[in-house]
Design an enzyme around this catalytic site. Structure first.
Site, mmCIF file in Angstrom:
data_model
loop_
_atom_site.group_PDB
_atom_site.id
_atom_site.type_symbol
_atom_site.label_atom_id
_atom_site.label_comp_id
_atom_site.label_asym_id
_atom_site.label_seq_id
_atom_site.Cartn_x
_atom_site.Cartn_y
_atom_site.Cartn_z
ATOM 1 N N PHE A 1 49.436 51.110 49.520
ATOM 2 C CA PHE A 1 50.422 52.143 49.872
ATOM 3 C C PHE A 1 49.903 53.543 49.601
ATOM 4 C CE2 PHE A 1 51.358 51.747 45.297
ATOM 5 C CZ PHE A 1 51.513 53.087 44.945
ATOM 6 N N LYS B 1 46.710 46.207 59.168
ATOM 7 C CA LYS B 1 48.055 46.096 58.590
ATOM 8 C C LYS B 1 48.243 47.206 57.553
ATOM 9 C CE LYS B 1 49.822 43.677 55.103
ATOM 10 N NZ LYS B 1 50.813 44.657 54.641
ATOM 11 N N CYS C 1 43.288 55.205 42.781
ATOM 12 C CA CYS C 1 42.307 54.263 42.237
ATOM 13 C C CYS C 1 41.250 55.003 41.422
ATOM 14 C CB CYS C 1 41.654 53.474 43.353
ATOM 15 S SG CYS C 1 40.677 54.519 44.416
ATOM 16 N N GLU D 1 45.848 48.352 34.412
ATOM 17 C CA GLU D 1 46.099 49.436 35.368
ATOM 18 C C GLU D 1 47.601 49.731 35.381
ATOM 19 O OE1 GLU D 1 45.374 48.566 39.568
ATOM 20 O OE2 GLU D 1 44.754 50.648 39.843
HETATM 21 P P1 NAD Z 1 48.682 45.516 46.733
HETATM 22 O O1 NAD Z 1 47.506 44.708 46.372
HETATM 23 O O2 NAD Z 1 49.998 45.110 46.177
HETATM 24 O O3 NAD Z 1 48.872 45.534 48.328
HETATM 25 C C1 NAD Z 1 47.824 45.956 49.182
HETATM 26 C C2 NAD Z 1 48.016 45.312 50.552
HETATM 27 O O4 NAD Z 1 47.808 43.908 50.443
HETATM 28 C C3 NAD Z 1 49.417 45.512 51.137
HETATM 29 O O5 NAD Z 1 49.268 45.820 52.506
HETATM 30 C C4 NAD Z 1 50.094 44.171 50.897
HETATM 31 O O6 NAD Z 1 51.034 43.868 51.911
HETATM 32 C C5 NAD Z 1 48.928 43.179 50.943
HETATM 33 N N1 NAD Z 1 49.096 42.025 50.044
HETATM 34 C C6 NAD Z 1 49.748 41.984 48.868
HETATM 35 N N2 NAD Z 1 49.597 40.764 48.300
HETATM 36 C C7 NAD Z 1 48.834 40.031 49.138
HETATM 37 C C8 NAD Z 1 48.321 38.689 49.103
HETATM 38 N N3 NAD Z 1 48.556 37.859 48.098
HETATM 39 N N4 NAD Z 1 47.547 38.293 50.133
HETATM 40 C C9 NAD Z 1 47.244 39.116 51.150
HETATM 41 N N5 NAD Z 1 47.719 40.388 51.241
HETATM 42 C C10 NAD Z 1 48.508 40.839 50.245
HETATM 43 O O7 NAD Z 1 48.334 47.035 46.357
HETATM 44 P P2 NAD Z 1 49.260 48.326 46.432
HETATM 45 O O8 NAD Z 1 50.266 48.277 45.343
HETATM 46 O O9 NAD Z 1 49.738 48.542 47.815
HETATM 47 O O10 NAD Z 1 48.175 49.470 46.120
HETATM 48 C C11 NAD Z 1 47.787 49.813 44.819
HETATM 49 C C12 NAD Z 1 46.538 49.082 44.388
HETATM 50 O O11 NAD Z 1 45.458 49.383 45.269
HETATM 51 C C13 NAD Z 1 46.063 49.523 43.006
HETATM 52 O O12 NAD Z 1 45.649 48.394 42.297
HETATM 53 C C14 NAD Z 1 44.911 50.457 43.307
HETATM 54 O O13 NAD Z 1 43.956 50.577 42.278
HETATM 55 C C15 NAD Z 1 44.328 49.799 44.508
HETATM 56 N N6 NAD Z 1 43.511 50.742 45.259
HETATM 57 C C16 NAD Z 1 42.161 50.606 45.141
HETATM 58 C C17 NAD Z 1 41.327 51.500 45.778
HETATM 59 C C18 NAD Z 1 39.836 51.385 45.642
HETATM 60 O O14 NAD Z 1 39.127 52.190 46.235
HETATM 61 N N7 NAD Z 1 39.319 50.420 44.909
HETATM 62 C C19 NAD Z 1 41.874 52.540 46.547
HETATM 63 C C20 NAD Z 1 43.262 52.628 46.662
HETATM 64 C C21 NAD Z 1 44.075 51.711 45.999
#
Ligand code: NAD
Length: 504
Positions: free
Chosen positions: A149, A173, A281, A383
């Site tokens: 998000f 997505k 992140c 985190e």
């Molecule tokens: P999230 O993992 O909850 O969701 C990310 C995406 O994955 C969403 O589109 C969601 O619908 C999908 N998703 C969720 N669970 C899933 C599953 N079991 N199988 C397949 N798809 C699934 O993350 P969030 O809350 O949207 O974003 C925040 C997280 O993203 C934090 O942990 C942050 O550190 C990380 N992030 C990392 C980076 C990086 O460069 N490493 C950059 C931005 C955000």
């Protein structure tokens, strides 16, 4: 109200069964739209469209393909403010930062415009008589991408321009919490005349992602998200042998040495700790200070944090907007309580922050500072993904590195110092993927790879730079014998080294 739609094979369409999820504005808690949730069949419809489009897109002359990347770049430049506002509304990233995110994607697109120079292959002549070898970089097919998000524009930039400029097609997505940017961006791409099926957007939850694991039309998946999601997708991709680029969560440290430039340090802690309400992140959530400067940092950080204003993400006069939703607010406040319970000193409490008068609702957590934090405490290890900063005291650079390196995740870490020994030691010994020196957020420029190590990156593929080209292309090797039409096989046929070369 925002009407979010899927975009499949060049057309805007609703969800099959009419299933929707409500979209909120985190700045005031109001409903601002609905997101269609794709089912299995609709998701498969998108990958089928992408597979059909791959047949012609991958063969389109490169200058024509690149023409669409140039148009994408120009569309972002021309619509900079509109796109920034789209991020500030549903993700509630402060408008000034949302503008910065759009600008960064414009720079990514500039980098993507250099792709023709980066996908050139190699040739070696004279392997044997009349035989040469050639390596070409070929596209693979349909890639699918999943966004978090917190960076709706940036993650689009990391995946789509690189994937399609190298000749692949894409199904994307967005996060269901922040879909508006991609709705606007896809409309601009649509207006640029991109052929149907090259980029497709599907909204929904994990059902959509899980439909891709055994989809024969899909060659690879990419994710930017939390570590549990990255690990779940690694399993799914591993089972079906799909390529995977999976960026996970983070717990970043900022180390302050005795010679740290103090004004710069405090300014950078505010930007990286509270920017995007700590939902980055590369947020510096652990501040590791050597004892000589610990007290001064604590005092100055608390004072500066008290001056951080919180309010509507569209209000240019505040520093920080809300967090993404009610669940995130509850989770962050839960971590604050855990910090207290485990014995850290809550020096500044961000629960119930003071807000501009007209705000009566929304998901707000203010700047929060813990001091006397020990590296084994939950708030120092997990985190939090909110505006919570933990300050820890260490004796020296080795102590600081021990705290940095015991983290399970290894996305980024920064050091503030003017000493070249500390600098070099930190760059070499910090077990993270991205190091910063006297910068609070160590986000590498799009020319360079972006990604962590350990639990912050599952697998080995990073976004941006040449790493992205490697991921979205395959090396194909050709061994070529040139036969003289007048002279049959000629002398090469008597050459045993050629026979073994061709036979093996
Ligand atoms: P999230 O993992 O909850 O969701 C990310 C995406 O994955 C969403 O589109 C969601 O619908 C999908 N998703 C969720 N669970 C899933 C599953 N079991 N199988 C397949 N798809 C699934 O993350 P969030 O809350 O949207 O974003 C925040 C997280 O993203 C934090 O942990 C942050 O550190 C990380 N992030 C990392 C980076 C990086 O460069 N490493 C950059 C931005 C955000």
């Amino acid at each position: 109200m925002h009407t979010i739609k899927n975009y499949i094979n060049g057309e805007w369409i609703d969800a099959h069964e009419g299933e929707f999820q409500t979209l909120f504005n985190p700045s005031n808690g109001e409903t601002i739209g609905e997101i269609p949730l794709c089912d299995f069949n609709q998701s498969r419809q998108a990958t089928y469209a992408a597979a059909q489009a791959f047949q012609t897109w991958s063969k389109l002359p490169l200058p024509k393909r690149m023409g669409f990347i140039f148009k994408m770049h120009q569309a972002m430049v021309d619509n900079h403010e509109m796109l920034a506002e789209s991020i500030a509304v549903d993700q509630a990233k402060h408008i000034s930062e949302a503008r910065g995110e759009v600008q960064r994607v414009i720079e990514i697109l500039q980098m993507a415009c250099t792709i023709p120079a980066l996908i050139q292959g190699e040739t070696i002549t004279g392997i044997a008589n009349n035989i040469s070898g050639r390596v070409v970089r070929a596209p693979l097919g349909v890639f699918c991408g999943v966004a978090p998000f917190n960076f709706p524009a940036l993650v689009f930039g990391w995946f789509i321009p690189f994937a399609i400029a190298t000749g692949n097609t894409f199904v994307y997505k967005p996060s269901s919490d922040s879909p508006i940017f991609m709705q606007k961006m896809m409309q601009l791409i649509h207006e640029s005349g991109l052929p149907a099926g090259v980029v497709n957007i599907v909204h929904g939850n994990r059902t959509v992602v899980e439909s891709w694991y055994d989809d024969d039309n899909v060659v690879g998946l990419c994710l930017v998200g939390s570590t549990p999601t990255a690990k779940a997708m690694a399993e799914g991709c591993g089972r079906s042998g799909k390529k995977a680029m999976l960026l996970g969560g983070a717990k970043n440290s900022l180390v302050a040495m005795e010679d740290a430039p103090m004004d710069l340090l405090i300014e950078n802690i505010l930007i990286s700790g509270y920017g995007s309400a700590g939902q980055r992140c590369l947020a510096s959530s652990n501040i590791i200070a050597v004892s000589e400067v610990y007290d001064e940092i604590v005092e100055r950080l608390i004072e500066a944090s008290q001056g951080v204003t919180v309010g509507d993400a569209m209000n240019p006069n505040v520093f920080m907007g809300p967090v993404i939703n009610a669940a995130a607010k509850e989770r962050i406040e839960g971590y604050i309580q855990t910090g207290i319970d485990e014995g850290a000193n809550l020096a500044l409490d961000g629960r119930n922050p003071s807000l501009p008068k007209k705000i009566s609702n929304g998901f707000y957590v203010g700047p929060t500072v813990f001091t006397d934090v020990k590296s084994e405490m939950t708030i120092a290890e997990e985190e939090i993904f909110g505006p919570v900063v933990s300050v820890m005291k260490v004796g020296c650079i080795n102590g600081a590195l021990r705290v940095v390196n015991k983290q399970k995740m290894g996305n980024g870490a920064c050091i503030f110092t003017q000493n070249s020994y500390y600098t070099e030691k930190f760059i070499n010994d910090a077990d993270v993927g991205m190091v910063g020196v006297n910068v609070g957020i160590c986000a590498p420029h799009p020319y360079m790879p972006f990604g962590g190590v350990k639990d912050s990156l599952i697998g080995n593929n990073k976004v941006q730079g040449k790493d992205a080209i490697d991921f979205f292309t395959q090396n194909k090797t050709a061994t070529i014998r040139v036969v003289d039409p007048e002279g049959g096989q000629g002398p090469a046929s008597k050459d045993t080294s050629v026979r073994s070369c061709v036979a093996s």
